[in-house]
Design a protein around this motif. Structure first.
Motif, PDB file in Angstrom:
ATOM      1  N   GLU A  35     -22.123 -18.875  26.930  1.00 28.16           N
ATOM      2  CA  GLU A  35     -23.442 -19.300  27.375  1.00 28.16           C
ATOM      3  C   GLU A  35     -23.305 -20.406  28.406  1.00 28.16           C
ATOM      4  O   GLU A  35     -22.461 -21.308  28.265  1.00 28.16           O
ATOM      5  CB  GLU A  35     -24.280 -19.785  26.193  1.00 28.16           C
TER       6      GLU A  35
ATOM      7  N   GLU B 161     -14.818 -24.119  15.951  1.00 27.83           N
ATOM      8  CA  GLU B 161     -15.570 -24.662  17.088  1.00 27.83           C
ATOM      9  C   GLU B 161     -15.185 -26.099  17.324  1.00 27.83           C
ATOM     10  O   GLU B 161     -14.812 -26.849  16.406  1.00 27.83           O
ATOM     11  CB  GLU B 161     -17.069 -24.549  16.834  1.00 27.83           C
TER      12      GLU B 161
ATOM     13  N   ARG C 115     -20.695 -22.827  26.569  1.00 30.55           N
ATOM     14  CA  ARG C 115     -20.461 -22.739  25.126  1.00 30.55           C
ATOM     15  C   ARG C 115     -19.989 -21.339  24.772  1.00 30.55           C
ATOM     16  O   ARG C 115     -20.615 -20.350  25.173  1.00 30.55           O
ATOM     17  CB  ARG C 115     -21.740 -23.076  24.360  1.00 30.55           C
ATOM     18  N   THR C 116     -18.882 -21.283  24.025  1.00 31.49           N
ATOM     19  CA  THR C 116     -18.337 -20.000  23.588  1.00 31.49           C
ATOM     20  C   THR C 116     -18.662 -19.798  22.118  1.00 31.49           C
ATOM     21  O   THR C 116     -18.560 -20.724  21.314  1.00 31.49           O
ATOM     22  CB  THR C 116     -16.811 -19.962  23.793  1.00 31.49           C
ATOM     23  N   ARG C 117     -19.039 -18.563  21.784  1.00 28.32           N
ATOM     24  CA  ARG C 117     -19.354 -18.249  20.402  1.00 28.32           C
ATOM     25  C   ARG C 117     -19.094 -16.772  20.153  1.00 28.32           C
ATOM     26  O   ARG C 117     -18.772 -16.017  21.074  1.00 28.32           O
ATOM     27  CB  ARG C 117     -20.811 -18.595  20.086  1.00 28.32           C
ATOM     28  N   VAL C 118     -19.220 -16.387  18.890  1.00 28.97           N
ATOM     29  CA  VAL C 118     -18.975 -15.009  18.472  1.00 28.97           C
ATOM     30  C   VAL C 118     -20.243 -14.456  17.862  1.00 28.97           C
ATOM     31  O   VAL C 118     -20.918 -15.133  17.076  1.00 28.97           O
ATOM     32  CB  VAL C 118     -17.814 -14.931  17.456  1.00 28.97           C
ATOM     33  N   THR C 119     -20.572 -13.208  18.238  1.00 32.77           N
ATOM     34  CA  THR C 119     -21.677 -12.500  17.600  1.00 32.77           C
ATOM     35  C   THR C 119     -21.232 -11.055  17.379  1.00 32.77           C
ATOM     36  O   THR C 119     -20.993 -10.315  18.332  1.00 32.77           O
ATOM     37  CB  THR C 119     -22.955 -12.550  18.463  1.00 32.77           C
TER      38      THR C 119
ATOM     39  N   SER D  16     -17.929 -26.316  25.183  1.00 43.44           N
ATOM     40  CA  SER D  16     -17.810 -26.488  23.737  1.00 43.44           C
ATOM     41  C   SER D  16     -17.820 -25.115  23.104  1.00 43.44           C
ATOM     42  O   SER D  16     -17.986 -24.106  23.787  1.00 43.44           O
ATOM     43  CB  SER D  16     -18.979 -27.325  23.193  1.00 43.44           C
ATOM     44  N   GLY D  17     -17.625 -25.078  21.783  1.00 43.43           N
ATOM     45  CA  GLY D  17     -17.700 -23.817  21.075  1.00 43.43           C
ATOM     46  C   GLY D  17     -16.395 -23.424  20.447  1.00 43.43           C
ATOM     47  O   GLY D  17     -15.483 -24.237  20.245  1.00 43.43           O
ATOM     48  N   LYS D  18     -16.224 -22.139  20.153  1.00 45.73           N
ATOM     49  CA  LYS D  18     -15.060 -21.613  19.453  1.00 45.73           C
ATOM     50  C   LYS D  18     -13.901 -21.473  20.409  1.00 45.73           C
ATOM     51  O   LYS D  18     -14.040 -21.018  21.522  1.00 45.73           O
ATOM     52  CB  LYS D  18     -15.401 -20.265  18.821  1.00 45.73           C
TER      53      LYS D  18
END
Length: 422
Positions: A347, A418, A336-340, A300-302
């Motif tokens: 993750e 997302e 899980r993919t995300r942006v920071t 899940s995620g972006k």
């Protein structure tokens, strides 16, 4: 070598003793002879003075009066005008030292002393010189032995160190000898030992990493080939063959990456790539294994993120994390993919018991494992991530949450929002 050093030192000392010893003996012999002659002459002059005084005072002069005027080892003959010669003492035999003196009244005194007295004195001097020379030789031998040991023993140690290096024992000794030239050789040997140790460690690490990292792709490839051999459907065979070819390409990339890291861990081949494709490929590759274990793997995620790195290396890092969750975790594994900031983050978490508290700070060290595994996978994954300029961290221990941080592309394409599980 020790014997040659002792012999050469001893030869030098003997030459020095011979040159200076002979010169000293000659000088000492002449000095003693001259001193004896001067003593006899002085004795004759003194006796002339005594006799003149007695003659002037008209005193009697005979051997009894003069007996206590000369030494016990000397002989004196006194000739006074108008009288018989007077002899005092016993005339020495053999070679003598003679001294003569004449007074103002015509008195003549002759004093004689045996040359054996001088010979005895010269002999005593020669004994003293010989004793000193002997002590010098003994001291020279002791110093030569000490110096030979000081030089020969370090050379023996250095030869043993070089032999150990040649036999495959690269442990540096860090031993120094207080001789600059020998210490320089020891420094070079220790540096060579450290380089050889690093090379051997790198080779062993490459072998261990290759064994660990190639195991999963080979297993997956074997499963695909088994499916191909078990089916007669051409479409299935074609699909599985395409997947197998993809896995062969990934296997080749893994080998190249391992060789690159073995030569220089800092050398990377980072490019901008589609992160979704790598995540999707890993999920498809690992889904059969999770299905066989009665577990699920989801993501899940972006979407639409492009990261900078080596796709094969990123795939290897994700494979290590997914395999770690399969072996040590439990329940569903979620990616899980995300942006920071300017980084893309992937993750990996599961529903298992997590990482034990005593292993949290050491989980990425080699040979550290919560179960009976090699403990290599996470260490290799961290090295691969750092070689691409990223990093791998354990964000949470219970449940375990691992995060791979990668740099994002400078001008990314339009990213999708997302999404939920796919």
């Amino acid at each position: 070598m020790r014997r040659r050093l002792i012999n050469s030192t001893l030869a030098v000392v003997l030459v020095v003793i011979a040159v200076f010893g002979v010169s000293l003996v000659i000088v000492e012999t002449r000095t003693i002879s001259n001193s004896a002659q001067e003593s006899v002459d002085s004795e004759a002059l003194r006796l002339v003075s005594v006799i003149e005084a007695k003659v002037l005072e008209h005193e009697r002069v005979d051997d009894g009066v003069l007996a206590d005027q000369i030494g016990p080892d000397r002989f004196a003959r006194i000739e006074i005008p108008g009288g018989p010669p007077i002899e005092v003492g016993q005339r020495p035999s053999g070679s003598v030292i003679r001294g003569t003196a004449t007074g103002d009244q015509g008195e003549r005194v002759t004093v004689e002393e045996s040359r054996a007295t001088v010979t005895r004195e010269v002999g005593r001097s020669l004994m003293i010189i010989g004793a000193v020379a002997l002590l010098a030789v003994v001291a020279a031998v002791l110093l030569a032995v000490r110096q030979a040991n000081r030089l020969a023993s370090p050379l023996t140690d250095l030869a043993e160190t070089a032999e150990r290096l040649g036999s495959g024992d690269p442990r540096p000794r860090h031993k120094r000898y207080g001789v600059p030239e020998l210490d320089r050789v020891a420094d070079v040997l220790d540096a060579s030992a450290e380089r050889i140790a690093r090379m051997l460690t790198a080779e062993r690490r490459l072998a261990a990493d290759a064994s660990h990292q190639l195991r999963t792709p080979l297993t997956a490839l074997s499963m695909r080939l088994e499916e191909i051999s078990a089916t007669d459907d051409p479409d299935t065979v074609k699909e599985e063959a395409n997947v197998a070819l993809t896995q062969v390409e990934r296997l080749t990339d893994v080998v190249e990456r391992l060789l690159t890291n073995a030569r220089d861990p800092r050398t990377g081949s980072a490019v901008a790539f589609d992160l979704d494709e790598v995540v999707k490929q890993q999920i498809e590759e690992w889904r059969p294994a999770y299905r066989s274990a009665g577990r699920a793997i989801v993501c899940s995620g972006k979407q639409g993120m492009r990261a900078v790195g080596t796709p094969g290396a990123v795939a290897q890092v994700l494979a290590a994390l997914i395999e770690n969750s399969l072996m040590h975790g439990g329940g569903t594994v979620a990616l899980r993919t995300r942006v920071t900031g300017n980084q893309a983050v992937i993750e990996v978490t599961d529903e298992g018991p997590g990482v034990p508290a005593d292993l949290g700070a050491r989980i990425f060290e080699r040979t550290i494992s919560g179960r009976n595994s090699t403990g290599i996978g996470l260490a290799v994954a961290r090295d691969l991530a750092e070689a691409d300029g990223g990093r791998l961290e354990l964000l949470q221990q219970q449940p375990a949450v691992f995060a791979l941080f990668l740099s994002r592309e400078a001008r990314p394409r339009r990213e999708e929002p997302e999404h939920t599980v796919r």
